[in-house]
Design an enzyme around this catalytic site. Structure first.
Site, PDB file in Angstrom:
ATOM      1  CD  GLU A  80      -2.999  -1.175   0.400  1.00 53.17           C
ATOM      2  OE1 GLU A  80      -2.965  -0.424  -0.595  1.00 53.17           O
ATOM      3  OE2 GLU A  80      -3.953  -1.931   0.645  1.00 53.17           O
ATOM      4  CG  HIS A  99      -4.815   0.657   5.095  1.00 53.77           C
ATOM      5  ND1 HIS A  99      -6.146   0.876   4.811  1.00 53.77           N
ATOM      6  CD2 HIS A  99      -4.514  -0.553   4.545  1.00 53.77           C
ATOM      7  CE1 HIS A  99      -6.622  -0.137   4.106  1.00 53.77           C
ATOM      8  NE2 HIS A  99      -5.651  -1.023   3.939  1.00 53.77           N
ATOM      9  CG  HIS A 101      -8.311  -4.678   5.888  1.00 52.42           C
ATOM     10  ND1 HIS A 101      -7.853  -5.740   5.129  1.00 52.42           N
ATOM     11  CD2 HIS A 101      -7.897  -3.558   5.237  1.00 52.42           C
ATOM     12  CE1 HIS A 101      -7.204  -5.283   4.069  1.00 52.42           C
ATOM     13  NE2 HIS A 101      -7.210  -3.957   4.117  1.00 52.42           N
ATOM     14  CE1 TYR A 120     -18.521  14.082  21.351  1.00 55.30           C
ATOM     15  CE2 TYR A 120     -20.646  13.227  22.068  1.00 55.30           C
ATOM     16  CZ  TYR A 120     -19.290  13.436  22.299  1.00 55.30           C
ATOM     17  OH  TYR A 120     -18.713  13.008  23.462  1.00 55.30           O
ATOM     18  CG  HIS A 162      -9.096  -1.570   0.692  1.00 54.84           C
ATOM     19  ND1 HIS A 162      -8.216  -1.063  -0.253  1.00 54.84           N
ATOM     20  CD2 HIS A 162      -8.320  -2.155   1.634  1.00 54.84           C
ATOM     21  CE1 HIS A 162      -6.971  -1.346   0.109  1.00 54.84           C
ATOM     22  NE2 HIS A 162      -7.012  -2.008   1.246  1.00 54.84           N
ATOM     23  CE1 TYR A 215     -15.023  16.156  24.157  1.00 56.19           C
ATOM     24  CE2 TYR A 215     -13.884  14.947  22.430  1.00 56.19           C
ATOM     25  CZ  TYR A 215     -14.793  14.985  23.479  1.00 56.19           C
ATOM     26  OH  TYR A 215     -15.473  13.838  23.847  1.00 56.19           O
TER      27      TYR A 215
END
Length: 225
Positions: A80, A99, A101, A120, A162, A215
């Site tokens: 990737e 990345h 899955h 939210y 994916h 936050y």
């Protein structure tokens, strides 16, 4: 805005390995299907292709350039690597690309559904939804182009058929976003059973985006209040 590259040190390399192991331990990924990279002064530091996370060592991380193909005589980077490279160029403010899955994210990705403002915490990803990137073959230029275009102003996305990808100011922040993204995917799927979730309005999300500016802790990833 641009964050400085991370230092290419043993500690940084180990942090990438630890994130990979944490993904699998938290069931955010399986096997070696995930990958992580960090922008460093020399280019992009990325996990190698097909190596079990428990077998990884800091000196096994692969350095690829910020532009152009990797050195074909050196260690093989993750398959990737092209979209990691594309995102590091598109988002110099985010030194880490992660990345994986995750199961619930992958279900939505297979259904080709984005995540609306059902909660939210969608604001943690930079917009009023978590977008879906159009399908393209892994490793292809089309996938690079699709990812870079969608992630211009977002911190996370689903990838059609994916998985999911998130960006981070640090390795810890990227891992936090991935866990939050999987929680959002689970919430959206479960609230769709037998009905539909109530989606926050644009005005309500605008208030959330303002609130998100302050936050959580000053330096650590925000946590649920």
């Amino acid at each position: 805005m641009s964050n400085a590259p991370l230092p290419d040190t043993t500690a940084t390399r180990q942090a990438l390995i630890d994130a990979c192991r944490a993904m699998n331990a938290r069931r955010l990924n399986q096997g070696t299907s995930g990958n992580i990279s960090a922008r460093v002064a020399e280019g992009v530091l990325i996990t190698p292709s097909g190596v079990a996370y428990d077998a990884l060592a800091p000196d096994m991380m692969v350095t690829i350039p910020l532009a152009g193909p990797p050195d074909e005589t050196g260690p093989k980077p993750s398959s990737e690597w092209p979209f990691h490279q594309a995102l590091h160029n598109a988002r110099p403010d985010m030194p880490v690309v992660l990345h994986a899955h995750p199961p619930y994210c992958s279900v939505l990705a297979a259904q080709r559904r984005s995540i609306p403002a059902c909660h939210y915490m969608v604001a943690a990803f930079g917009g009023d939804d978590v977008p879906l990137v159009d399908y393209a073959l892994f490793g292809s230029q089309a996938l690079c182009d699709n990812m870079a275009a969608v992630m211009t102003d977002r911190h996370g996305c689903l990838m059609a058929n994916h998985g999911a990808t998130v960006l981070g100011e640090t390795v810890d922040k990227a891992l936090w976003r991935l866990e939050e993204l999987e929680a959002l995917a689970r919430t959206f799927l479960f609230t769709s059973i037998g009905g539909a979730p109530q989606i926050l309005t644009a005005d309500e999300m605008a208030e959330v985006h303002v609130a998100f500016r302050s936050y959580g802790p000053r330096t650590d990833p925000p946590t649920e209040a």
